[in-house]
Design a protein around this motif. Structure first.
Motif, PDB file in Angstrom:
ATOM      1  N   ASP A 374       0.930  -1.192  -0.007  1.00 50.14           N
ATOM      2  CA  ASP A 374      -0.012   0.014   0.057  1.00 50.14           C
ATOM      3  C   ASP A 374       0.952   1.158   0.049  1.00 50.14           C
ATOM      4  O   ASP A 374       0.469   2.211  -0.605  1.00 50.14           O
ATOM      5  CB  ASP A 374      -0.860  -0.208   1.296  1.00 50.14           C
ATOM      6  N   GLN A 378       1.390   4.263  -3.403  1.00 48.14           N
ATOM      7  CA  GLN A 378       1.483   5.666  -3.267  1.00 48.14           C
ATOM      8  C   GLN A 378       2.696   6.188  -3.497  1.00 48.14           C
ATOM      9  O   GLN A 378       3.011   7.316  -4.342  1.00 48.14           O
ATOM     10  CB  GLN A 378       1.039   5.930  -1.888  1.00 48.14           C
ATOM     11  N   ALA A 404       4.739  13.290   1.483  1.00 48.05           N
ATOM     12  CA  ALA A 404       4.637  11.717   1.452  1.00 48.05           C
ATOM     13  C   ALA A 404       5.865  11.384   2.085  1.00 48.05           C
ATOM     14  O   ALA A 404       5.820  10.356   2.999  1.00 48.05           O
ATOM     15  CB  ALA A 404       4.248  11.182   0.156  1.00 48.05           C
TER      16      ALA A 404
END
Length: 601
Positions: A374, A378, A404
């Motif tokens: 996951d 991203q 991020a």
């Protein structure tokens, strides 16, 4: 049994980092282990190369950290480049490479895979374990006899091995357990019929390892380049080398007409360098001497549907999870799979633990692998996406990428790994250690030894030696009431129905006491004998003699400095249980679920 047949406790198939880590950990624990690999020689260059902060801690716990720190390159700072004027790039910021605040080692280490493998191979050789090569498995048969499968000392796995060097053609190995660490195209996984669930992306990347000649000011920092001409990442390496990850467009590669896959024979390292030069503009980048290693890959993100079959055959590393390499997770995830499995197998083989303990390997590491995928989806989308410009307002903005980078810092560094509640992780009394989260690794902190005021990092006192560490935060034992509580606890863990030190094999426990008192006031002999199996096992939450290190440990863990608490640390360094001093029955209940009681208890 003929000369072409043998028995072994654990057979490991695949001598990459995950396999070598498992072999080293098991051999160090005294397990009869054998490891085979199809490659005639070990990796000489390239391949995986990044070691994250948590993995450095793990290396240290096996006594391998000093060599890693000595030989590897350290990355402390990251730089970010985005589209600038005149069609080139400009630096838009710099930041700490490791954003996890609790990292003991606030940096990454880069070192080519061959050197990392040597860190395991040399001590393995000293323990009498060599990688048998070149050998491939040709058959694996797991017995269907329930009696054999339930007997932890039986050899229900039969593996046929083919020697490729011509000395002997085939042999049969009867193993109690098998670990498949044979990579993304794992023969073990396919033979077991285990599927890889996930998907392939459209992102194509090339990799080159070079000694650079460049005027890029951040060539020795981890550098993320979002260029109008494609993305690139710089990873500084040992010996003046760097690794370049280079995003390739459809125009940069040719695909096989029949398979639709990238035809690697139609592109080479010099073409990759030409693409990199465009991304670096207006800075130049060339290589000095030969290109040491290169490859091309398409990002895929997949997790195996199961990590073991009947708790007899396990898969670890790339055999059970694949993802992009740019976040530096692959080798770290792989070796930490083995770190999770080694102590569990050891205790089952020694007869200390029930085989049900082995079920927690898949429970813990498959959840981690899914979280990793996951995260990687991203991350790779942000990295591979086109940068935001005046002409492309839908592109990736520098702020998004930086956010991020910082948001995922704890996860990518490994220090944020959090195992969910299970038989090994009981969060009932989380409130007693508010900052030391149950299911995460023990936080690093410096305490001083009561007997001589010498400072020690707590992690260095809790090595990966397969023992459960019982940390008794005894609180302020200069107060008579608290000292009586501590004495009662010490009595209960050695006598009576809650005496877990007597109920289970006492050799698997390592007891430490940590007092909140001051060095001027506390004697190590103040602590009951049961809580100081050796004079060195009494620590103080105080500074050293010069106030340069130590102090504030109770606050760091969130433990009450007056009343204390009991913290059980698993052999892999993760906290499994916290209880009040009065709840010795909860400690017994915790261990009773997976440990076997001694015949005398």
């Amino acid at each position: 049994m003929s000369s072409l047949e043998s028995k072994v406790d654990v057979l490991i198939i695949g001598a990459g980092p995950a396999g070598l880590f498992a072999a080293h950990g098991l051999a160090k624990a005294g397990v009869n282990v054998r490891i085979v690999d199809q490659r005639p020689i070990r990796v000489a260059a390239g391949q995986a190369d990044g070691i994250q902060p948590r993995t450095i801690e793990v290396f240290k716990s096996y006594g391998l950290g000093d060599r890693l720190l000595r030989e590897g390159n350290q990355i402390h700072m990251a730089a970010f480049y985005n589209p600038g004027p005149n069609g080139g790039i400009e630096r838009t910021g710099r930041a700490s490479d490791v954003t996890a605040s609790t990292a003991r080692y606030p940096f990454e280490i880069t070192l080519h895979q061959g050197a990392i493998e040597s860190i395991f191979l040399d001590p393995l050789r000293e323990m009498g374990v060599e990688v048998n090569r070149p050998i491939i498995p040709t058959a694996l048969v797991l017995s269907k006899d329930e009696g054999l499968l339930r007997d932890p000392q039986a050899h229900p796995v039969k593996v046929t091995l083919k020697h490729l060097d011509g000395e002997q053609e085939e042999e049969v190995v009867h193993a109690k357990y098998v670990i498949g660490t044979d990579g993304a195209h794992s023969w073990v996984r396919k033979t077991l019929g285990v599927t890889m669930d996930g998907e392939q992306t459209e992102y194509i990347w090339g990799v080159v390892d070079i000694s650079p000649d460049s005027d890029m000011p951040d060539i020795r920092n981890k550098t993320a380049i979002h260029s109008p001409n494609g993305s690139c990442m710089i990873i500084p390496r040992e010996d003046d080398k760097v690794r370049l990850y280079i995003q390739l467009s459809e125009n940069d590669v040719e695909k096989d007409i029949e398979t639709g896959r990238v035809d690697k024979s139609k592109i080479g390292p010099q073409q990759l360098m030409q693409v990199a030069k465009k991304a670096f503009h207006p800075y130049r980048v060339n290589h000095v001497g030969e290109i040491e290693w290169w490859t091309i890959y398409v990002i895929g993100q997949r997790v195996a549907s199961k990590f073991s079959v009947n708790e007899r055959v396990f898969i670890a590393g790339d055999a059970c999870h694949t993802h992009s390499p740019k976040a530096g997770q692959g080798m770290n995830a792989s070796m930490n799979d083995s770190h999770n499995l080694v102590w569990k197998l050891t205790h089952v083989l020694r007869g200390n633990a029930d085989m049900s303990l082995l079920k927690t390997y898949e429970f813990e590491r498959r959840k981690y692998a899914q979280d990793l995928i996951d995260f990687d989806k991203q991350w790779s989308a942000l990295f591979s996406g086109k940068p935001r410009t005046e002409e492309n307002q839908d592109g990736v903005a520098h702020e998004d990428f930086l956010n991020a980078f910082q948001k995922f810092g704890a996860f990518s560094s490994g220090v944020g790994v959090h195992y969910a509640p299970s038989m090994l992780t009981q969060p009932t009394h989380q409130g007693l250690s508010q900052n030391q989260i149950i299911g995460t690794r023990i936080l690093p902190h410096v305490f001083i030894r009561a007997a001589d005021a010498r400072p020690f990092e707590i992690q260095d006192l809790l090595p990966a030696d397969t023992k459960f560490k019982v940390l008794v935060f005894v609180g302020d034992i200069t107060k008579s009431e608290q000292l009586e509580r501590v004495k009662t606890f010490a009595r209960e863990i050695t006598e009576g129905e809650n005496a877990f030190l007597a109920a289970f094999n006492p050799e698997i426990f390592d007891v430490w006491s940590i007092s909140s008192g001051k060095k001027e006031d506390v004697n190590y002999t103040d602590v009951p004998v049961a809580l100081r199996p050796h004079w060195s096992h009494v620590l103080l939450d105080d500074t050293d003699m010069y106030a340069r290190s130590g102090g504030g440990g109770y606050t760091r863990y969130g433990v009450d400095s007056d009343r204390g608490a009991v913290v059980i640390v698993r052999p892999d360094g993760y906290v499994g249980l916290v209880t009040p001093l009065e709840s010795t029955e909860e400690v017994v209940d915790y261990f009773s679920v997976f440990l076997k009681k001694t015949s005398s208890s």
